[in-house]
Enzyme design. Structure first.
Site, short mmCIF file in Angstrom:
data_model
loop_
_atom_site.label_atom_id
_atom_site.label_comp_id
_atom_site.label_asym_id
_atom_site.label_seq_id
_atom_site.Cartn_x
_atom_site.Cartn_y
_atom_site.Cartn_z
N HIS A 63 0.84 -1.21 0.00
CA HIS A 63 0.00 0.00 0.00
C HIS A 63 0.88 1.26 0.00
O HIS A 63 0.68 2.19 0.79
CB HIS A 63 -0.95 -0.01 1.20
CG HIS A 63 -1.95 -1.12 1.15
ND1 HIS A 63 -3.20 -0.98 0.59
CD2 HIS A 63 -1.87 -2.41 1.55
CE1 HIS A 63 -3.86 -2.12 0.67
NE2 HIS A 63 -3.07 -3.01 1.25
N TYR A 333 4.41 -5.03 9.16
CA TYR A 333 4.29 -3.58 9.28
C TYR A 333 5.47 -3.02 10.06
O TYR A 333 6.00 -1.96 9.72
CB TYR A 333 2.98 -3.20 9.99
CG TYR A 333 1.72 -3.48 9.22
CD1 TYR A 333 1.75 -4.07 7.96
CD2 TYR A 333 0.47 -3.15 9.73
CE1 TYR A 333 0.58 -4.32 7.25
CE2 TYR A 333 -0.70 -3.39 9.03
CZ TYR A 333 -0.64 -3.99 7.79
OH TYR A 333 -1.79 -4.23 7.10
#
Length: 361
Positions: A63, A333
């Protein structure tokens, strides 16, 4: 002549040795020294980088292309029946977050039939925090971390053709009918023509616990007040490169956008450990409040770039489910954050459309 004393019993020593061995084995398993190889955040980040054609310094590994958002969440108090999390007590709470598209290239075109995503951080006066990352589809293409890595590798474009090797994808799909089912779904599903009119889904299940000690599995949805309109998938290639981001900038300059946060309570027998499986049929749903996005700004000047939206950062009253994707999302992440923090990011795709760091309200 005095008899020799009997030897001490062996049982206590054997018990101690067994406990030490058990602890050592547990530590070795936890460290990954024994047992089957387990994925870590680096393994997944490496696969994402390969799929994106290499490293794009300073950007998220997934993303990568995004736009910061700022707003507020107005809780109506109905969520208190489901969870003791203070974010659901009646009141207004500040929110910031990010709209984004799937993929690891921060300069990719918007005309792709991929996830449109919303990530949020919500904070309460008592210092608690809720982070969530949602996609515009109710299901995910894989159910476990290894399948995710295998999908990234199988779908990596060949530099010569710009497309994945069809033989690799065919072999992968033969082993993963759930991914084929997702592909069939997203081909026929509406592809929203704005970030503002998409419904965003938690994808994974979570556990909610209320003040009475009742625990239940849930998923949630952000349902827009604006009716969805779809892009013409036959003409995606003709869209301007940054169509969706520019559209959201222009829209927000005129008026805020709103969504209702609706919690869906699991029925007995609902699958909670596979994001590939949708919950079907009638379910209890609770509208717990309204999200308003009043400001968007480029990542260069916004407050969403230098944070990660780890979905396992949860307030008291909310907890991860048994879905294995949640743990790996937290790991990757964190890994992605560490890598990009040591790199110098370039300008985002839409940064040039915002003047001198001004927010669009």
């Amino acid at each position: 002549m005095r008899d020799n004393p009997p030897p001490p019993p062996l049982a206590p020593y054997a018990l101690i040795a067994a406990i030490v061995l058990l602890l050592a084995t547990g530590l070795a398993w936890a460290a990954g020294w024994i047992g089957p190889k387990r994925l870590n955040g680096g393994d997944v980040a490496d696969a994402l980088e390969q799929n994106a054609g290499g490293v794009h310094p300073g950007y998220r590994r997934a993303h990568s292309k995004g736009l910061c958002l700022v707003g507020d969440f107005q809780a109506n108090g109905a969520g208190a029946a489901l969870t003791k999390a203070s974010i659901f007590a009646r009141g207004d709470y500040p929110v910031f977050g990010r709209f984004s598209l799937a993929g690891g290239n921060p300069l990719a075109i918007d005309g792709r039939n991929v996830f449109h995503s919303m990530a949020l951080i919500l904070r309460t006066p008592d210092g608690q925090e809720w982070r969530t990352g949602m996609n515009h589809t109710p299901i995910f293409p894989v159910a476990d971390p290894q399948s995710f890595v295998d999908l990234q590798l199988a779908s990596t474009p060949d530099p010569k053709t710009g497309k994945p090797d069809p033989a690799l994808m065919k072999a992968y799909l033969a082993r993963h009918p759930e991914t084929k089912a997702f592909q069939d779904y997203i081909k026929q599903a509406v592809l929203p023509n704005s970030f503002a009119n998409a419904t965003y889904y938690s994808i994974n299940a979570f556990r909610f616990s209320n003040a009475a000690g009742e625990t239940r599995f849930v998923r949630w949805q952000m349902i827009p007040e604006t009716a969805v309109e779809g892009l013409d998938k036959a003409k995606l290639d003709s869209l301007p490169r940054d169509y969706l981001f520019k559209e959201m900038v222009a829209r927000t300059a005129k008026a805020p956008s709103r969504w209702h946060l609706v919690v869906v309570v699991a029925n007995p027998g609902d699958v909670t450990n596979k994001a590939t499986v949708a919950w079907t049929g009638a379910h209890r749903t609770v509208d717990v409040g309204t999200l308003t996005v009043s400001t968007v700004n480029a990542e260069e000047v916004g407050n969403c770039r230098d944070v990660n939206f780890d979905p396992t950062v949860l307030p008291a009253g909310m907890a991860p489910s048994d879905d294995p994707l949640l743990a790996v999302r937290a790991k990757v992440y964190s890994t992605s954050f560490g890598r990009r923090a040591s790199e110098n990011p370039g300008p985002s795709a839409i940064g040039k459309d915002l003047h001198a760091g001004e927010s669009v309200r």
